[in-house]
Design a protein around this motif. Structure first.
Motif, PDB file in Angstrom:
ATOM      1  N   ARG A 195      38.738  34.055  26.308  1.00 40.46           N
ATOM      2  CA  ARG A 195      38.913  34.869  25.104  1.00 40.46           C
ATOM      3  C   ARG A 195      38.923  36.366  25.426  1.00 40.46           C
ATOM      4  O   ARG A 195      39.628  37.143  24.774  1.00 40.46           O
ATOM      5  N   LEU A 196      38.120  36.767  26.420  1.00 37.38           N
ATOM      6  CA  LEU A 196      38.102  38.184  26.793  1.00 37.38           C
ATOM      7  C   LEU A 196      39.453  38.607  27.359  1.00 37.38           C
ATOM      8  O   LEU A 196      39.943  39.711  27.094  1.00 37.38           O
ATOM      9  N   ILE A 197      40.059  37.719  28.129  1.00 36.12           N
ATOM     10  CA  ILE A 197      41.375  38.028  28.699  1.00 36.12           C
ATOM     11  C   ILE A 197      42.409  38.094  27.579  1.00 36.12           C
ATOM     12  O   ILE A 197      43.267  38.994  27.548  1.00 36.12           O
ATOM     13  N   GLU A 198      42.297  37.159  26.640  1.00 37.32           N
ATOM     14  CA  GLU A 198      43.221  37.187  25.495  1.00 37.32           C
ATOM     15  C   GLU A 198      43.104  38.507  24.737  1.00 37.32           C
ATOM     16  O   GLU A 198      44.117  39.110  24.349  1.00 37.32           O
ATOM     17  N   LEU A 199      41.869  38.968  24.539  1.00 36.61           N
ATOM     18  CA  LEU A 199      41.673  40.204  23.783  1.00 36.61           C
ATOM     19  C   LEU A 199      42.204  41.413  24.551  1.00 36.61           C
ATOM     20  O   LEU A 199      42.782  42.333  23.951  1.00 36.61           O
ATOM     21  N   ALA A 200      42.034  41.422  25.860  1.00 41.16           N
ATOM     22  CA  ALA A 200      42.580  42.533  26.658  1.00 41.16           C
ATOM     23  C   ALA A 200      44.103  42.557  26.544  1.00 41.16           C
ATOM     24  O   ALA A 200      44.719  43.623  26.433  1.00 41.16           O
ATOM     25  N   ILE A 201      44.710  41.374  26.554  1.00 43.63           N
ATOM     26  CA  ILE A 201      46.175  41.296  26.446  1.00 43.63           C
ATOM     27  C   ILE A 201      46.624  41.741  25.057  1.00 43.63           C
ATOM     28  O   ILE A 201      47.616  42.471  24.909  1.00 43.63           O
ATOM     29  N   ALA A 203      41.077  48.427  27.917  1.00 38.05           N
ATOM     30  CA  ALA A 203      40.448  47.301  27.217  1.00 38.05           C
ATOM     31  C   ALA A 203      39.498  46.549  28.140  1.00 38.05           C
ATOM     32  O   ALA A 203      38.380  46.194  27.751  1.00 38.05           O
ATOM     33  N   VAL A 204      39.934  46.318  29.371  1.00 36.02           N
ATOM     34  CA  VAL A 204      39.099  45.580  30.332  1.00 36.02           C
ATOM     35  C   VAL A 204      37.827  46.380  30.631  1.00 36.02           C
ATOM     36  O   VAL A 204      36.718  45.841  30.665  1.00 36.02           O
ATOM     37  N   HIS A 205      37.996  47.682  30.813  1.00 37.35           N
ATOM     38  CA  HIS A 205      36.840  48.538  31.101  1.00 37.35           C
ATOM     39  C   HIS A 205      35.869  48.540  29.928  1.00 37.35           C
ATOM     40  O   HIS A 205      34.661  48.389  30.092  1.00 37.35           O
ATOM     41  N   ARG A 206      36.415  48.674  28.745  1.00 45.37           N
ATOM     42  CA  ARG A 206      35.594  48.771  27.538  1.00 45.37           C
ATOM     43  C   ARG A 206      34.764  47.506  27.296  1.00 45.37           C
ATOM     44  O   ARG A 206      33.647  47.564  26.785  1.00 45.37           O
ATOM     45  N   MET A 207      35.287  46.344  27.683  1.00 47.07           N
ATOM     46  CA  MET A 207      34.546  45.093  27.455  1.00 47.07           C
ATOM     47  C   MET A 207      33.536  44.822  28.571  1.00 47.07           C
ATOM     48  O   MET A 207      32.837  43.826  28.537  1.00 47.07           O
ATOM     49  N   GLY A 208      33.487  45.707  29.540  1.00 45.10           N
ATOM     50  CA  GLY A 208      32.465  45.556  30.573  1.00 45.10           C
ATOM     51  C   GLY A 208      32.915  44.764  31.784  1.00 45.10           C
ATOM     52  O   GLY A 208      32.096  44.185  32.492  1.00 45.10           O
TER      53      GLY A 208
END
Ligand code: IYR
Length: 234
Positions: free
Chosen positions: A47-53, A161-166
């Motif tokens: 889901r994190l990858i989906e959100l970054a995309i 986005a990736v950075h922001r999600m940690g």
């Protein structure tokens, strides 16, 4: 059909102090972003990858054609195949004479070489493809505009986005990258643009001691205004 409909813009003004606080805190957060080349094998939910995309895909694009495709790979065998093929190209680059001496010299501070273990260690590799043109259901071509610029902006938002999600990532561009289209079975109208290994940094990961350019080095304000005659307060 879309194209002519307009909707009210959802836009919220913040108080000036709030704007400054948001700007400062976002700047500080983005200043901490680094290209990471040592990853932990810890899993990252899809889901994190989906959100970054999805965030990346909010980028503006020429004529809103959204000329990008993200291919997310977590399967260890696929990652191993990407690593093998990428390292073959990187070996040619570093040791086979593909890179000029000047280029290799420029890369010295980064400490890189042809070995890319992170392509297997990182739980995800997200490969971003530039869609050179669209394909209509009847097989005819649909022209895209500014595909490189658009895809580049999507890449930037993906990093943020990736950075922001940690999580951490890296823009990796082995050259040439045609192997990615072949290995991932992408069609003729897609060209590999960049790949992003994504995951947590390895414990004790180190990054090169690089300095970012100062504001004065990267920005010029009002170059045509004579400072003598300018009464504008700073
Ligand atoms: N693709 C190689 C070389 C490389 C090139 C540039 I330009 C960089 O900023 C970093 C590396 C590699 O990934 O090692």
């Amino acid at each position: 059909m879309s194209g002519s409909a307009f909707l009210p813009l959802h836009f919220e003004r913040h108080a000036p102090s709030e704007m400054l606080a948001r700007a400062e805190s976002y700047h500080l957060e983005m200043e901490r972003r680094r290209s990471v080349r040592h990853f932990s094998a810890d899993q990252v939910p899809r889901r994190l990858i989906e959100l970054a995309i999805l965030t990346a895909s909010s980028a503006p694009s020429g004529a809103h054609r959204q000329p990008w495709r993200f291919v997310a790979v977590s399967d260890p065998r696929a990652k191993a195949a990407i690593r093998t093929a990428a390292e073959q190209e990187e070996r040619e680059f570093y040791e086979g004479g593909r890179a000029t001496e000047a280029w290799k010299e420029a890369l010295k501070p980064l400490g890189t070489d042809w070995n890319k273990p992170y392509l297997e260690t990182a739980p995800w590799i997200v490969v971003l493809f530039e869609e050179l043109y669209g394909v209509e259901p009847d097989g005819s071509r649909r022209t895209h505009y500014y595909t490189k610029e658009s895809t580049g902006m999507a890449a930037g938002l993906f990093l943020a986005a990736v950075h922001r999600m940690g999580l951490a990532t890296l823009t990796h561009t082995p050259s040439p990258m045609g192997f990615l289209a072949r290995l991932l079975g992408r069609p003729q109208n897609e060209r590999p643009f960049v790949q992003f290994p994504v995951g947590y940094p390895a414990r004790g990961a180190r990054v090169p001691d690089l300095r970012r350019k100062s504001l004065e080095e990267v920005a010029i304000f009002d170059p045509l205004v004579d400072p003598e005659s300018s009464a504008a307060p700073r």
